[in-house]
Design an enzyme around this catalytic site. Structure first.
Site, PDB file in Angstrom:
ATOM      1  N   LYS A 114       0.859  -1.191   0.000  1.00 49.60           N
ATOM      2  CA  LYS A 114       0.000   0.000   0.000  1.00 49.60           C
ATOM      3  C   LYS A 114       0.886   1.227   0.000  1.00 49.60           C
ATOM      4  CE  LYS A 114      -3.917   2.111   0.323  1.00 49.60           C
ATOM      5  NZ  LYS A 114      -3.475   2.795  -0.938  1.00 49.60           N
ATOM      6  N   GLN A 171       7.098   4.324   3.929  1.00 50.70           N
ATOM      7  CA  GLN A 171       5.698   3.875   3.899  1.00 50.70           C
ATOM      8  C   GLN A 171       5.526   2.580   4.702  1.00 50.70           C
ATOM      9  OE1 GLN A 171       3.606   5.838   1.508  1.00 50.70           O
ATOM     10  NE2 GLN A 171       2.008   5.116   2.879  1.00 50.70           N
ATOM     11  N   LYS A 178       5.432   3.648   8.276  1.00 48.77           N
ATOM     12  CA  LYS A 178       4.222   4.451   8.509  1.00 48.77           C
ATOM     13  C   LYS A 178       2.987   3.556   8.573  1.00 48.77           C
ATOM     14  CE  LYS A 178       3.814   7.757   5.539  1.00 48.77           C
ATOM     15  NZ  LYS A 178       3.466   8.639   4.401  1.00 48.77           N
ATOM     16  N   LYS A 231       5.558   2.071  -2.944  1.00 50.15           N
ATOM     17  CA  LYS A 231       5.473   3.403  -3.563  1.00 50.15           C
ATOM     18  C   LYS A 231       5.726   3.231  -5.046  1.00 50.15           C
ATOM     19  CE  LYS A 231       4.728   7.600  -2.054  1.00 50.15           C
ATOM     20  NZ  LYS A 231       4.088   8.034  -0.790  1.00 50.15           N
ATOM     21  N   GLY A 262      -2.742   8.238  -4.268  1.00 48.12           N
ATOM     22  CA  GLY A 262      -2.109   9.462  -4.756  1.00 48.12           C
ATOM     23  C   GLY A 262      -0.877   9.858  -3.958  1.00 48.12           C
ATOM     24  N   ASP A 263      -0.135  10.781  -4.507  1.00 48.39           N
ATOM     25  CA  ASP A 263       0.999  11.440  -3.843  1.00 48.39           C
ATOM     26  C   ASP A 263       1.229  12.697  -4.688  1.00 48.39           C
ATOM     27  OD1 ASP A 263       3.184  10.806  -1.634  1.00 48.39           O
ATOM     28  OD2 ASP A 263       4.293  11.659  -3.310  1.00 48.39           O
ATOM     29  N   THR A 267      -4.918  13.407   5.238  1.00 44.34           N
ATOM     30  CA  THR A 267      -3.517  13.608   5.621  1.00 44.34           C
ATOM     31  C   THR A 267      -3.375  14.917   6.388  1.00 44.34           C
ATOM     32  OG1 THR A 267      -2.920  12.444   3.596  1.00 44.34           O
ATOM     33  CG2 THR A 267      -1.151  13.564   4.779  1.00 44.34           C
ATOM     34  N   ASN A 308      -2.587  18.904  -1.849  1.00 44.03           N
ATOM     35  CA  ASN A 308      -3.596  18.199  -1.049  1.00 44.03           C
ATOM     36  C   ASN A 308      -3.302  18.284   0.450  1.00 44.03           C
ATOM     37  OD1 ASN A 308      -4.061  15.246   0.312  1.00 44.03           O
ATOM     38  ND2 ASN A 308      -5.842  15.957  -0.836  1.00 44.03           N
ATOM     39  N   SER A 350      -7.052   5.524   3.674  1.00 42.60           N
ATOM     40  CA  SER A 350      -7.017   4.646   2.495  1.00 42.60           C
ATOM     41  C   SER A 350      -7.358   3.217   2.898  1.00 42.60           C
ATOM     42  CB  SER A 350      -5.620   4.646   1.864  1.00 42.60           C
ATOM     43  OG  SER A 350      -5.433   5.762   1.030  1.00 42.60           O
TER      44      SER A 350
END
Ligand code: NDP
Ligand code: 2IT
Length: 444
Positions: free
Chosen positions: A90, A111, A114, A126, A165-166, A209, A240, A376
Site C-alpha cells: 500500500k 511507507q 508508517k 510506492k 495518490g501522492d 492527511t 492536497n 485509504s
C-alpha cells in the site's frame, strides 16, 4: 563494526547514487541502535536488517503516450513493493520529473514503517513516474494515466497492492487510472484508494492527511500546555496535504499565514482564505502567485521559502528536504514551539537534530502524515464490505488512529529513555511491528 554500521555500509555500496534512500535508511538505522544492540547476535544471524532494507520487488516499465501535438512521449514508470509482512502492499504514486529509484526506495521504506504505525494490516509500497503533469491538458493526463496502468494493472489488486495518490496524483489521476484498471481486468474491486465518492471512494480521504497531521500536532501541543487556538502557523506547499492542514488548523482557531509552491510563497497576515486557495489550486490548477492577485491582504514572495516568517507552529507539507539547517535556525530564532511533518522527510537530518536540541516538539512524517494512508485502508475495508461510512464516522476513526499513533510513539520513546524523541519513538514502534510479522512468517 556494529551490525547496524555493517549493514549501512553494505547497502550504500549496493545502492550507489541513491542519496535519498541512504538518508531515509540512515535515519531509521540510527534510531534503531537502541532497539537492535540488545538483539545484535540474533538479528545478524537471521539477516533481519538486510531483509528489511531490500525491497521484496521493484518493477520499472516503459510508459509511452501521444501528446496533443501528436508527438510520441516516453516516460519511465515504477512500483516498489517494499514489504508485505503486515498486509497487501500500500502506498502512493508520485508523478514528478524528479522521480527515480532512489526517491521511490526512500518513500517505500518510509511507507512500510508508517503503515505499520497506523495499526492497519497494510504493507509498504510506492510508485510513480518521471512524467511532469504541469501544463498538460486533461487529455494528455488521461492518456498518460491509461498507458501507465496498461502495465501496472498486472502487478496490483485488492489483496496484492493498492496504489493511491501522492505528489502530482490527485482525484483526477486516480479516476483515470482506476477507469483503465477496470477496463483491463473487467473487475470492480476497489484497487486504488482516493477514488471519487461516486465510485467507491471514502469520505475524508481527501482531507485525511492534512486533518490527521493537525490532530496529532494538537495532541502533542496539549501535552505541553499549548494549542492551535490563537497560534500563528506557517504551512509550506499548497497541494492536497497543505490545503487540508490549513483548513483544520483554522477549524482549531489558528491563524495560518502562509502557503507556497515550488516558485515562491504567499504571506497573508489575515489568514489564508481556504476557499480562494481551493479555487486557485484544485479548480484552476494555477500557480500560488494567483492567490496574491486575488486577495488584497496577501503578498507573494517569488523564489523564497516560508521558514523565515515568524510563527509558533510550522507544518512542512510540500516535499523532501525542503526544511534545511538554516531554515531550522530561523524558526528557532523566531520562537517556534512545534514542527510537524505533513510531507515525507521534509526536514533534513541536520535540521531535525537542531530543532530537537533546541526543545522544539518535532513529529516525523511517518507518524504525523499517516492519516492519509490510514483512511485509504478504511476505504479498502468499505470496498470489501460494499458499505459506505459517513464523514463523521470516518473522521472520528481518523482522530482515534492519530491518538493511538501518538500514544505508541511516545511510549516507544519512553521505553528507550528518550522521552519526547518522536523520531526514535516512531522508528522503533514501526520496526517492532514489521519485524514481529517478518520473524513469524519465516526467512523468505
Ligand atoms: P500535491 O502534488 O498535491 O502538492 C505538492 C505541493 O508541494 C505543491 O504545492 C507543489 O508545488 C509543492 N512542491 C513540489 N515540489 C516542491 C519544491 N521543490 N519546493 C517547494 N514546493 C514544492 O502533493 P501532496 O500534497 O499530496 O503531497 C505533499 C507531500 O505530502 C509529499 O511529500 C507527499 O509524499 C506527502 N504525503 C502525501 C499524502 C497524501 O495523501 N497525498 C499522504 C502522506 C504524505 P508545485 O505545484 O510548484 O510543484
Ligand atoms: O505518503 C503517503 O502516505 C501517501 N502518499 C498516501 C498513501 C496511500 O496509500 O494512501
Amino acid at each position: 563494526m556494529s551490525y547496524i554500521d555493517e549493514v549501512k555500509a553494505r547497502l550504500e555500496q549496493k545502492n550507489p547514487n541513491e542519496p535519498l534512500y541512504h538518508q531515509a535508511m540512515g535515519e531509521i538505522l540510527n534510531s534503531l541502535r537502541l532497539a537492535i544492540d540488545k538483539h545484535e547476535d540474533e538479528y545478524r544471524k537471521t539477516k533481519l536488517l538486510e531483509r528489511l532494507l531490500e525491497p521484496e520487488r521493484s518493477i520499472s516499465f516503459r510508459v509511452t503516450w501521444v501528446d496533443d501535438n501528436g508527438e510520441v512521449q516516453v516516460n519511465r514508470g515504477y512500483r516498489i513493493q517494499f514489504n508485505s509482512a503486515l498486509g497487501p502492499y500500500k502506498g502512493g504514486l508520485r508523478f514528478h520529473p524528479s522521480v527515480n529509484r532512489s526517491m521511490l526506495n526512500f518513500l517505500a521504506l518510509e511507507q512500510t514503517f508508517k503503515n505499520a504505525l497506523t495499526g492497519q494490516a497494510i504493507g509498504g509500497a510506492k510508485g510513480g513516474s518521471d512524467f511532469d503533469p504541469k501544463g498538460k491538458s486533461d487529455g494528455e493526463i488521461m492518456r498518460f494515466c491509461q498507458s501507465f496502468m496498461t502495465e501496472l494493472y498486472r502487478h496490483i489488486g485488492p489483496n496484492t497492492d493498492v496504489p493511491a495518490g501522492d505528489i502530482g496524483v490527485g482525484g483526477r489521476e486516480i479516476g483515470f487510472l482506476y477507469g483503465q484498471y477496470k477496463r483491463l481486468t473487467n473487475t470492480v474491486d476497489g484497487t486504488l484508494s482516493g477514488k471519487g465518492l461516486a465510485y467507491g471512494g471514502s469520505e475524508v480521504r481527501t482531507e485525511a492527511t492534512g486533518y490527521g497531521l493537525v490532530y496529532i500536532a494538537q495532541e502533542a501541543l496539549e501535552k505541553i500546555g499549548k494549542t492551535f487556538r490563537g497560534a500563528t502557523v506557517v504551512v509550506s506547499g499548497s497541494g492536497n496535504v497543505a490545503t487540508y492542514a490549513v483548513e483544520k488548523a483554522q477549524h482549531l482557531g489558528a491563524n495560518v499565514v502562509t502557503v507556497s509552491d515550488s516558485s515562491g510563497y504567499v504571506y497573508d497576515p489575515n489568514g489564508i482564505d481556504v476557499a480562494v486557495l481551493k479555487q486557485v489550486k484544485e479548480v484552476e490548477r494555477a500557480r500560488i502567485s494567483v492567490y496574491a492577485e486575488r486577495v488584497p491582504t496577501a503578498v507573494y514572495y517569488p523564489g523564497e521559502k516560508v521558514w523565515g516568517v515568524q510563527c509558533d507552529i510550522a507544518l512542512p507539507c510540500a516535499i523532501q528536504n525542503e526544511l534545511e539547517l538554516d531554515d531550522a535556525k530561523k524558526l528557532v530564532q523566531n520562537g517556534v514551539i512545534g514542527v510537524f511533518e505533513g510531507a515525507n522527510m521534509p526536514t533534513t537530518r541536520e535540521a531535525t537534530a537542531y530543532l530537537q536540541k533546541n526543545g522544539v516538539v518535532f513529529i516525523p512524517g511517518k507518524a504525523s502524515n499517516a492519516g492519509g494512508v490510514a483512511v485509504s485502508a478504511l476505504e479498502m475495508g468499505q470496498n470489501a464490505s460494499r458499505k459506505h461510512r459517513s464523514f463523521e464516522d470516518v473522521d472520528a476513526e481518523l482522530k482515534e488512529i492519530m491518538h493511538t499513533i501518538y500514544t505508541e510513539i511516545s511510549q516507544a520513546a519512553m521505553d528507550y529513555n528518550v522521552p519526547g524523541n518522536f523520531v526514535v519513538g516512531a522508528n522503533i514502534a514501526g520496526f517492532r511491528k514489521v519485524i514481529k510479522a517478518m520473524r513469524e512468517e519465516g526467512y523468505v
